[in-house]
Write an enzyme that holds these catalytic residues in place. Structure first.
Site, PDB file in Angstrom:
ATOM      1  N   HIS A  37      18.866   3.235  77.788  1.00 54.63           N
ATOM      2  CA  HIS A  37      18.881   4.247  78.853  1.00 54.63           C
ATOM      3  C   HIS A  37      18.592   3.599  80.210  1.00 54.63           C
ATOM      4  O   HIS A  37      19.223   3.919  81.222  1.00 54.63           O
ATOM      5  CB  HIS A  37      17.795   5.301  78.634  1.00 54.63           C
ATOM      6  CG  HIS A  37      17.949   6.107  77.387  1.00 54.63           C
ATOM      7  ND1 HIS A  37      17.150   5.932  76.294  1.00 54.63           N
ATOM      8  CD2 HIS A  37      18.807   7.115  77.083  1.00 54.63           C
ATOM      9  CE1 HIS A  37      17.486   6.796  75.355  1.00 54.63           C
ATOM     10  NE2 HIS A  37      18.494   7.534  75.806  1.00 54.63           N
ATOM     11  N   GLN A  61      23.781  20.477  69.757  1.00 50.60           N
ATOM     12  CA  GLN A  61      24.495  19.332  69.178  1.00 50.60           C
ATOM     13  C   GLN A  61      23.871  18.864  67.859  1.00 50.60           C
ATOM     14  O   GLN A  61      24.281  17.843  67.320  1.00 50.60           O
ATOM     15  CB  GLN A  61      24.610  18.182  70.180  1.00 50.60           C
ATOM     16  CG  GLN A  61      23.324  17.484  70.557  1.00 50.60           C
ATOM     17  CD  GLN A  61      23.519  16.482  71.684  1.00 50.60           C
ATOM     18  OE1 GLN A  61      23.700  16.830  72.847  1.00 50.60           O
ATOM     19  NE2 GLN A  61      23.501  15.201  71.345  1.00 50.60           N
ATOM     20  N   LYS A 149      27.563   2.773  72.830  1.00 52.59           N
ATOM     21  CA  LYS A 149      26.990   2.909  71.480  1.00 52.59           C
ATOM     22  C   LYS A 149      27.483   4.210  70.838  1.00 52.59           C
ATOM     23  O   LYS A 149      27.846   4.246  69.671  1.00 52.59           O
ATOM     24  CB  LYS A 149      25.466   2.886  71.608  1.00 52.59           C
ATOM     25  CG  LYS A 149      24.717   3.592  70.545  1.00 52.59           C
ATOM     26  CD  LYS A 149      24.149   2.644  69.545  1.00 52.59           C
ATOM     27  CE  LYS A 149      23.459   3.274  68.377  1.00 52.59           C
ATOM     28  NZ  LYS A 149      23.097   4.649  68.465  1.00 52.59           N
ATOM     29  N   ASP A 150      27.493   5.301  71.623  1.00 52.38           N
ATOM     30  CA  ASP A 150      28.016   6.585  71.136  1.00 52.38           C
ATOM     31  C   ASP A 150      29.484   6.658  71.550  1.00 52.38           C
ATOM     32  O   ASP A 150      29.847   7.386  72.485  1.00 52.38           O
ATOM     33  CB  ASP A 150      27.208   7.742  71.743  1.00 52.38           C
ATOM     34  CG  ASP A 150      25.765   7.697  71.280  1.00 52.38           C
ATOM     35  OD1 ASP A 150      25.537   7.683  70.068  1.00 52.38           O
ATOM     36  OD2 ASP A 150      24.867   7.636  72.143  1.00 52.38           O
ATOM     37  N   GLN A 153      31.427   9.990  71.398  1.00 46.03           N
ATOM     38  CA  GLN A 153      30.905  10.862  72.469  1.00 46.03           C
ATOM     39  C   GLN A 153      31.517  10.465  73.808  1.00 46.03           C
ATOM     40  O   GLN A 153      31.965  11.322  74.582  1.00 46.03           O
ATOM     41  CB  GLN A 153      29.387  10.739  72.514  1.00 46.03           C
ATOM     42  CG  GLN A 153      28.762  11.273  73.789  1.00 46.03           C
ATOM     43  CD  GLN A 153      27.254  11.320  73.743  1.00 46.03           C
ATOM     44  OE1 GLN A 153      26.689  12.122  73.019  1.00 46.03           O
ATOM     45  NE2 GLN A 153      26.586  10.485  74.528  1.00 46.03           N
ATOM     46  N   SER A 185      18.453   2.571  69.948  1.00 43.70           N
ATOM     47  CA  SER A 185      18.646   3.997  69.715  1.00 43.70           C
ATOM     48  C   SER A 185      17.275   4.641  69.625  1.00 43.70           C
ATOM     49  O   SER A 185      16.339   4.029  69.084  1.00 43.70           O
ATOM     50  CB  SER A 185      19.386   4.200  68.379  1.00 43.70           C
ATOM     51  OG  SER A 185      19.225   5.521  67.933  1.00 43.70           O
TER      52      SER A 185
HETATM   53  O1  PAF Z   1      23.779  10.726  74.329  1.00 45.78           O
HETATM   54  C1  PAF Z   1      22.886  11.617  74.485  1.00 45.78           C
HETATM   55  O2  PAF Z   1      21.700  11.326  74.658  1.00 45.78           O
HETATM   56  C2  PAF Z   1      23.285  13.082  74.427  1.00 45.78           C
HETATM   57  O3  PAF Z   1      24.307  13.289  73.508  1.00 45.78           O
HETATM   58  C3  PAF Z   1      23.660  13.659  75.809  1.00 45.78           C
HETATM   59  C4  PAF Z   1      24.863  12.970  76.396  1.00 45.78           C
HETATM   60  C5  PAF Z   1      22.476  13.524  76.753  1.00 45.78           C
HETATM   61  C6  PAF Z   1      24.000  15.145  75.684  1.00 45.78           C
HETATM   62  O4  PAF Z   1      22.937  15.876  75.150  1.00 45.78           O
END
Ligand code: PAF
Length: 296
Positions: A37, A61, A149-150, A153, A185
């Site tokens: 992050h 989600q 990583k995601d 998404q 993660s």
């Molecule tokens: O990757 C994440 O942490 C979440 O899926 C996100 C993009 C903040 C949406 O809730």
């Protein structure tokens, strides 16, 4: 760092910044921050004059049997880390503010969320794209940063932004790894020391797929097979899927004639982990020079 809980106040903050000619970079998070992050945030800091982040564990989600209630949380610790970047403004709403009773509108990218995690976590990506669309409308950023990583998404969000003409740029950022290869993660916090060792099989499997590509694999199934063999050799790692698919569309392909993403989901103990690597086949001229090198 200013902390804002109300969507209207957040919109006002951004409108004022835009009126002053500032550019806003945005990193949405579900908290329990790690170096991955912070890398996104530092990159955002470089690319814009203001940096916004959000912290919201998005209930929409998570499936009914998933880890929403036990998802790791540490609001104060996260704020401390954000201040080191520094983040200018944190949007941290309550769930009933984001999804008040009566909410019924969803945003869904369809094809790109078919397969991989989309098949195993029904409704997950619809929850992600819906909350991210709302966050974009509330934070009004010029650019937003997402980790590779995601990967599914990331592709779903890129698709949504293109399809719905969101006026912002999506900046993908490479996966940040621990020194031993484990992809960072928030869910790594669930792993016991022994499970953490076993979890290294995921990055080892991706390296094996990379080697297989270098040795001249012709079809995606060979890459997935090489990764799968490593995972199968590791006790205590339960494979959910290992696939090599088109890195843009995430659809299966027969030939290695373009970039593919090798994507893995596996359970280590009770923890579900994902990882991936994008592999690009060598061009014909690269193959030629490689074969000359090995001949010489
Ligand atoms: O990757 C994440 O942490 C979440 O899926 C996100 C993009 C903040 C949406 O809730």
């Amino acid at each position: 760092m200013e902390i804002i809980a109300s969507p209207a106040a957040m919109q006002r903050w951004s409108e004022n910044a835009r009126r002053r000619g500032e550019t806003i970079a945005f990193v949405p998070t579900m908290g329990f921050l790690h170096e991955g992050h912070l890398t996104l945030m530092r990159e955002g800091r470089k690319r814009a004059t203001r940096l916004a982040s959000s912290l919201f564990v998005n209930p929409t989600q998570f499936g009914p049997n998933e880890d929403f209630s036990r998802y790791p949380r540490n609001f104060e610790g996260d704020c401390e880390l954000m201040r080191t970047v520094p983040v200018d403004v944190l949007f941290a709403p309550e769930p009933d503010v984001m999804f008040p009773a009566g909410s019924q509108t969803w945003v869904e990218a369809t094809e790109v969320t078919t397969g991989l995690c989309g098949d195993r976590r029904p409704g997950h990506f619809r929850g992600v794209t819906t909350v991210v669309a709302k966050l974009f409308n509330i934070v009004k950023p010029h650019l937003a940063l997402f980790g590779e990583k995601d990967f599914q998404q990331l592709r779903a969000i890129q698709r949504m932004v293109a399809d719905l003409n969101f006026d912002l740029e999506i900046v993908p950022v490479a996966t940040v790894r621990e020194a031993d290869g484990l992809a960072m993660s928030s869910r790594n916090a669930y792993l016991t020391p022994e499970e953490r060792q076993r979890a290294l099989a995921l990055s080892r499997a991706l390296r094996a797929a990379g080697e297989c590509m270098k040795r001249g694999a012709r079809i995606p199934a060979q890459l997935a097979g090489a990764a799968q063999a490593v995972l199968e050799r590791t006790p205590g790692v339960e494979i959910e899927y290992v696939e090599a698919v088109d890195a843009e569309t995430l659809r299966p392909i027969d030939q290695l004639d373009r970039a593919v993403v090798v994507a893995i989901a596996a359970r280590v103990g009770k923890t579900r982990l994902i990882d991936n690597a994008v592999l690009t086949p060598a061009s014909e001229s690269e193959k030629l020079s490689l074969s000359k090198e090995s001949a010489g």
